[in-house]
Design a protein around this motif. Sequence first.
Motif, PDB file in Angstrom:
ATOM      1  N   PHE A  38       4.619 -39.586  85.029  1.00 41.49           N
ATOM      2  CA  PHE A  38       4.230 -40.947  84.669  1.00 41.49           C
ATOM      3  C   PHE A  38       3.851 -41.013  83.196  1.00 41.49           C
ATOM      4  CE2 PHE A  38       3.699 -40.550  89.179  1.00 41.49           C
ATOM      5  CZ  PHE A  38       4.190 -41.751  89.667  1.00 41.49           C
ATOM      6  N   PHE A  39       4.291 -42.078  82.544  1.00 49.26           N
ATOM      7  CA  PHE A  39       3.994 -42.261  81.125  1.00 49.26           C
ATOM      8  C   PHE A  39       2.651 -42.966  80.982  1.00 49.26           C
ATOM      9  CE2 PHE A  39       8.576 -41.894  81.367  1.00 49.26           C
ATOM     10  CZ  PHE A  39       8.872 -41.055  80.306  1.00 49.26           C
ATOM     11  N   THR A  40       1.601 -42.176  80.806  1.00 50.12           N
ATOM     12  CA  THR A  40       0.263 -42.766  80.741  1.00 50.12           C
ATOM     13  C   THR A  40      -0.018 -43.308  79.337  1.00 50.12           C
ATOM     14  OG1 THR A  40      -0.493 -40.515  80.398  1.00 50.12           O
ATOM     15  CG2 THR A  40      -0.808 -41.440  82.580  1.00 50.12           C
ATOM     16  N   TYR A  41      -1.029 -44.160  79.257  1.00 45.12           N
ATOM     17  CA  TYR A  41      -1.414 -44.756  77.978  1.00 45.12           C
ATOM     18  C   TYR A  41      -2.456 -43.901  77.280  1.00 45.12           C
ATOM     19  CZ  TYR A  41       0.798 -49.190  79.304  1.00 45.12           C
ATOM     20  OH  TYR A  41       1.692 -50.161  79.660  1.00 45.12           O
ATOM     21  N   ASP A  42      -2.411 -43.921  75.931  1.00 44.30           N
ATOM     22  CA  ASP A  42      -3.440 -43.225  75.156  1.00 44.30           C
ATOM     23  C   ASP A  42      -4.807 -43.754  75.572  1.00 44.30           C
ATOM     24  OD1 ASP A  42      -1.777 -41.607  73.772  1.00 44.30           O
ATOM     25  OD2 ASP A  42      -1.593 -42.922  72.034  1.00 44.30           O
ATOM     26  N   GLY A  43      -5.727 -42.833  75.791  1.00 44.09           N
ATOM     27  CA  GLY A  43      -7.075 -43.246  76.194  1.00 44.09           C
ATOM     28  C   GLY A  43      -7.187 -43.457  77.695  1.00 44.09           C
ATOM     29  N   PHE A  44      -6.059 -43.531  78.371  1.00 43.77           N
ATOM     30  CA  PHE A  44      -6.098 -43.737  79.823  1.00 43.77           C
ATOM     31  C   PHE A  44      -5.283 -42.673  80.559  1.00 43.77           C
ATOM     32  CE2 PHE A  44      -6.976 -47.873  77.976  1.00 43.77           C
ATOM     33  CZ  PHE A  44      -8.088 -48.286  78.696  1.00 43.77           C
ATOM     34  N   HIS A  45      -5.220 -41.489  79.958  1.00 43.90           N
ATOM     35  CA  HIS A  45      -4.420 -40.439  80.594  1.00 43.90           C
ATOM     36  C   HIS A  45      -5.009 -40.029  81.941  1.00 43.90           C
ATOM     37  CE1 HIS A  45      -1.876 -40.226  77.148  1.00 43.90           C
ATOM     38  NE2 HIS A  45      -2.856 -39.875  76.344  1.00 43.90           N
ATOM     39  N   TRP A  46      -6.280 -40.406  82.161  1.00 46.31           N
ATOM     40  CA  TRP A  46      -6.914 -40.073  83.442  1.00 46.31           C
ATOM     41  C   TRP A  46      -6.436 -40.992  84.568  1.00 46.31           C
ATOM     42  CZ3 TRP A  46      -9.645 -44.355  85.011  1.00 46.31           C
ATOM     43  CH2 TRP A  46      -9.990 -45.282  83.999  1.00 46.31           C
ATOM     44  N   VAL A  47      -5.761 -42.061  84.205  1.00 42.80           N
ATOM     45  CA  VAL A  47      -5.266 -42.960  85.254  1.00 42.80           C
ATOM     46  C   VAL A  47      -4.032 -42.335  85.890  1.00 42.80           C
ATOM     47  CG1 VAL A  47      -4.310 -45.237  85.744  1.00 42.80           C
ATOM     48  CG2 VAL A  47      -6.156 -44.989  84.070  1.00 42.80           C
ATOM     49  N   LYS A  48      -4.152 -42.014  87.162  1.00 43.46           N
ATOM     50  CA  LYS A  48      -3.058 -41.324  87.860  1.00 43.46           C
ATOM     51  C   LYS A  48      -2.705 -42.100  89.121  1.00 43.46           C
ATOM     52  CE  LYS A  48      -2.875 -37.307  85.514  1.00 43.46           C
ATOM     53  NZ  LYS A  48      -2.414 -37.837  84.242  1.00 43.46           N
ATOM     54  N   PRO A  49      -1.454 -42.000  89.540  1.00 46.12           N
ATOM     55  CA  PRO A  49      -1.132 -42.613  90.838  1.00 46.12           C
ATOM     56  C   PRO A  49      -1.891 -41.883  91.934  1.00 46.12           C
ATOM     57  CG  PRO A  49       0.698 -41.279  90.039  1.00 46.12           C
ATOM     58  CD  PRO A  49      -0.305 -41.333  88.934  1.00 46.12           C
ATOM     59  N   LEU A  50      -2.113 -42.566  93.038  1.00 47.12           N
ATOM     60  CA  LEU A  50      -3.010 -41.994  94.057  1.00 47.12           C
ATOM     61  C   LEU A  50      -2.266 -41.390  95.240  1.00 47.12           C
ATOM     62  CD1 LEU A  50      -5.602 -44.925  94.075  1.00 47.12           C
ATOM     63  CD2 LEU A  50      -5.627 -42.844  92.694  1.00 47.12           C
ATOM     64  N   GLY A  51      -0.987 -41.115  95.072  1.00 52.93           N
ATOM     65  CA  GLY A  51      -0.241 -40.560  96.197  1.00 52.93           C
ATOM     66  C   GLY A  51       0.205 -41.656  97.134  1.00 52.93           C
ATOM     67  N   GLU A  52       0.985 -41.291  98.139  1.00 49.05           N
ATOM     68  CA  GLU A  52       1.592 -42.307  98.989  1.00 49.05           C
ATOM     69  C   GLU A  52       0.548 -43.169  99.696  1.00 49.05           C
ATOM     70  OE1 GLU A  52       4.634 -40.924 101.585  1.00 49.05           O
ATOM     71  OE2 GLU A  52       4.967 -42.916 102.417  1.00 49.05           O
ATOM     72  N   LYS A  53      -0.324 -42.508 100.445  1.00 49.25           N
ATOM     73  CA  LYS A  53      -1.342 -43.274 101.174  1.00 49.25           C
ATOM     74  C   LYS A  53      -2.220 -44.028 100.200  1.00 49.25           C
ATOM     75  CE  LYS A  53      -1.977 -40.932 105.556  1.00 49.25           C
ATOM     76  NZ  LYS A  53      -2.529 -39.680 106.050  1.00 49.25           N
TER      77      LYS A  53
END
Lengths: 366, 454
Positions: free
Chosen positions: B63-78
């Motif tokens: 995933f192409f995360t934003y600078d400063g928000f690299h901690w934002v990750k998808p949460l998996g299927e469920k």
Amino acid sequence: MTKYTGLLLLFFLFTQCGEKGEDNNCEFDTQVMITHFVDNTIIPNYQDFNEKVNQLNNAAQEFTNNPNQDNLMQVRTDWKNAYLAYQSVAAFEFGPAIDNGFSFKERLNTFPANAPTIDLLITEGNTDINAQFKSSVGFPAIEYLLFAPTDVNEVLAAFTTADTGNNRLAYLTALTEDISSKSQLVYDAWVNDFRSTFINNTGSTDGSAMHVFINEYLRDYELLKNFKFKIPLGIFNGGSIEPDKAEGLYSGISIELATANLTNLINLYKGVGANGQNGDGLYDYLVCLKAGEEDGELLADAILDQFEVIQTQLNTLSDPLTDRLNDQKETVATLHTELQKNVPLLKREMVAAFGIKVSYQDADGD
Amino acid sequence: MFSFQSYIQSSLNSIAKNYFSTNISQHILSIYRILFSGMMLLSIIRFYSKGWIEELYIQPTFFFTYDGFHWVKPLGEKGMYVLFFFMGLAAFFMMVGLFYRYASLAFFLSFTYVELIDKSNYLNHYYFVSILAFLFVLVPAHRSLSIDALIRPSLHHTHIPKWLIDVFKLQLFIVYFYAGLAKINTDWLLHALPLSIWLPPLADDVPIIGGLFRYHWMPYVFSWAGMLYDLSIAFLLLYRPMRKWAYLAVIIFHLLTALLFPIGMFPYIMIICTLIFFSEEFNEWINQRQPYTKVNKPSIAPIYLTALKWIFVLHFCIQILLPLRSHLYTGNVFWTEQGFRFSWRVMLMEKGGVCVFTVKDPSNGQEWEVWNRDYLSPNQIQQMSTQPDMIVQFAHYIRKVYQDKGIAEPLVYADCMVTLNGRRSKPFIKEGLELGQFKGRAAEIVRPQSKKAK
């Protein structure tokens, strides 16, 4: 109200410009082009393919009845003719080619064939073709049966004196029958209903004839580049060639097959039909749109020129490709580079000009 | 002595005082809340039913995360389905006005979180939704026509300060005006690009007016009309005598864009959101219909109001300055895309690229071409191929992938050909530039936009 007066003025202004530059308006009927493709290329090509596949199937039956060297050579010839004819329908992977529960392309031409699996199926006497993986069926599988090993006497022996000889014959005919029935199905569908369904699916939005045709045209071009050259060149393999991944590996006709494939794509681009009929092609549409004009050169001509470069480069090579990968790797690599150069032109510039979305994925824009 | 200056100052003060003490029917904001969250609920259902949660947030491996928000990750299927369900639930609670404060905050946070997961899904209209959701968190949009006000009658207001409505107008003003400013460029106005590319192929697809798209002057009409519309529409909507006509223009403009382009819910969101400009008319209508016997003054704490004012001041300063940041950089913003996002540059260019990544192992000279599809979705590939920051991100990722494959120091190169507004493809990335460890500003990897391709 001033805004609207302004708009009216602008409208008037541009109407005036329009009259001066009448030739700037592109009056191109894509339906005419699609109809030309269907009537003069797609259907004749499928017809030709279907006839050759039937010949192959008959030859295989004859060979099963009389497994001798003459009949083997006949099957080989008919296989080659059918395989070459296939290259001119490969780009039409839509409509009946995918609507009957199978992918024509995958079932007919997934290479390289998976030799160990095929051997196993023959040992088992399994001839249920539809139940097998795509790498055990189609032209590459037949090729494996007919051309490996290299010594023709050994091939004949495998069909005759070997314990599994009858199974091998049975698998061969099951394969040719499978191709033949699929080919008949697709051809009939085109001739019956699909022709008019397709032609009348006008416009350029997703699912239209143009959209489907262009996307599959591009995919066939990419497959030509990637599977026939890039992968055997070892470009995904750290630079070490992988000749055993080439198309036409055992028969040694890779370049002939690629040439037939490329010729079909070039003819569609130019609008040349199967019997040389001239009509609207992708080239003509691009010319009409005056797409990508730069320093007096149109995108249409840039693509055509590049196609010629590719063709010339391909013509300098002679089969078998597996040998050329060893002794003329640079020439093959140059061919691949030239093929790659046309990708942005076709896949981005041409497609943008046509207003076609290249996508295997649906999404909003903004 | 009476000074002119102090006179001006005191008049301004009284204008400001008057302005900030003017009240308006609470129902306006409440109805606006219902419309907005209702549309959001529909959008979320649409997003789900198209299978996009799966396609955009579950299937991709990178995933192409934003600078400063690299901690934002998808949460998996469920996790992703739960998140979207939660978002939909929040929108629903917002709509009916139950636990509004929490619901609006939950909607804003969950929506923004999802948008921050992957740059390839950036759309101006998602950004717009995030901002509006943020504004809704701040305003008391639940003080009437809500379950909250039903359960706790003390919450019920008949009126709220007018300026709380005006912040929405200001936001819309900024969106339209900047979208208009962005259209003042030579490609848009003098060459009618990209509309000259987009309109002609639509001739057969669009009923009635489609035939006109064959005329080469038609894209010019659309380009100029679009620019004038964007620049003027907010002014016209603010000016009462023109308002009705302006709104007619809003409807026509957005329905036309809906007809022409695959832009999903955006046209309808804008058509609904611009209704806020009719607050005056609505206020009068409601007062006539049901004159208030008693004006229920808002009991918002002054400290909270002051805090709100400052938050809005800060917010709008950012809103005004952020879209201008591209002017700080050299180079064509359409080519380098430096400062392109979050600037209301909508439908401005036709850009496409083909990017071939190569990995080299310097220890033995081996070379691999990267099969992008192994790591990215078609949509991600398409987005990345024209955006330098994403190219750098992917190169960094590829470096890691090949290190995991056992190559100590893989070098990553990209050969990209990019076409902008129908011009012939040009090499996009500087030749021979190693990207796997590139640390500078992404735009530095871009070759200056040359006239002629080599």
